[in-house]
Design an enzyme around this catalytic site. Sequence first.
Site, PDB file in Angstrom:
ATOM      1  N   MET A   1       0.838  -1.179   0.000  1.00 23.85           N
ATOM      2  CA  MET A   1       0.000   0.000   0.000  1.00 23.85           C
ATOM      3  C   MET A   1       0.875   1.231   0.000  1.00 23.85           C
ATOM      4  SD  MET A   1      -2.462   1.623   2.813  1.00 23.85           S
ATOM      5  CE  MET A   1      -1.235   2.806   3.296  1.00 23.85           C
ATOM      6  N   PRO A   2       1.254   1.716  -1.155  1.00 25.21           N
ATOM      7  CA  PRO A   2       2.030   2.949  -1.212  1.00 25.21           C
ATOM      8  C   PRO A   2       1.207   4.151  -0.762  1.00 25.21           C
ATOM      9  CG  PRO A   2       2.216   1.720  -3.252  1.00 25.21           C
ATOM     10  CD  PRO A   2       1.113   1.099  -2.460  1.00 25.21           C
ATOM     11  N   PHE A   3       1.881   5.073  -0.116  1.00 25.25           N
ATOM     12  CA  PHE A   3       1.296   6.370   0.213  1.00 25.25           C
ATOM     13  C   PHE A   3       2.164   7.411  -0.460  1.00 25.25           C
ATOM     14  CE2 PHE A   3       1.156  10.169   2.993  1.00 25.25           C
ATOM     15  CZ  PHE A   3      -0.160  10.517   2.733  1.00 25.25           C
ATOM     16  N   VAL A  34       1.076  -3.072  -7.823  1.00 23.28           N
ATOM     17  CA  VAL A  34       0.101  -2.530  -6.874  1.00 23.28           C
ATOM     18  C   VAL A  34      -1.295  -2.712  -7.476  1.00 23.28           C
ATOM     19  CG1 VAL A  34      -0.715  -0.347  -5.877  1.00 23.28           C
ATOM     20  CG2 VAL A  34       1.715  -0.881  -5.899  1.00 23.28           C
ATOM     21  N   ALA A  72       5.934   6.337   0.192  1.00 19.88           N
ATOM     22  CA  ALA A  72       6.173   5.431   1.313  1.00 19.88           C
ATOM     23  C   ALA A  72       5.643   4.067   0.889  1.00 19.88           C
ATOM     24  CB  ALA A  72       5.461   5.926   2.566  1.00 19.88           C
TER      25      ALA A  72
END
Length: 127
Positions: A1-3, A34, A72
């Site tokens: 889960m990229p932020f 993703v 992130a």
Amino acid sequence: MPFTRIALRAGKPAAYRQALTQGIQRALIAEFNVPEDDIFMAITEHDESNFFYGRNFLDIQRSDDLVMIQLAVTNSRSEEQKKALYRRIVDNLAESPGVRREDVFINLVEVLKENWSFGNGIAQYAL
């Protein structure tokens, strides 16, 4: 889960900002596998008095159209995957909305999986 956090100078139209998020998301899907609906991005716009950068850092000529991207992600990707992601983001943003390659600045922050929380107060892993 990229932020993802995206910082840029104020004044770009909504379509430009949307193209930034779409280009980054397409790169994350292609290079980090993703899921399509795994998107968490925030854009901040800054006036001239709140946006600072080295115009010639590392002999790269940057302009006021600089886009700073901080991602992130979990620390589970290889160096090759990271390099491929950087290239894909730059290529996508050059295509649309037309950001100069020299004006894309990417910072990747790697986070341990147990340091993610998905809204219920406890860490859950979307593997």
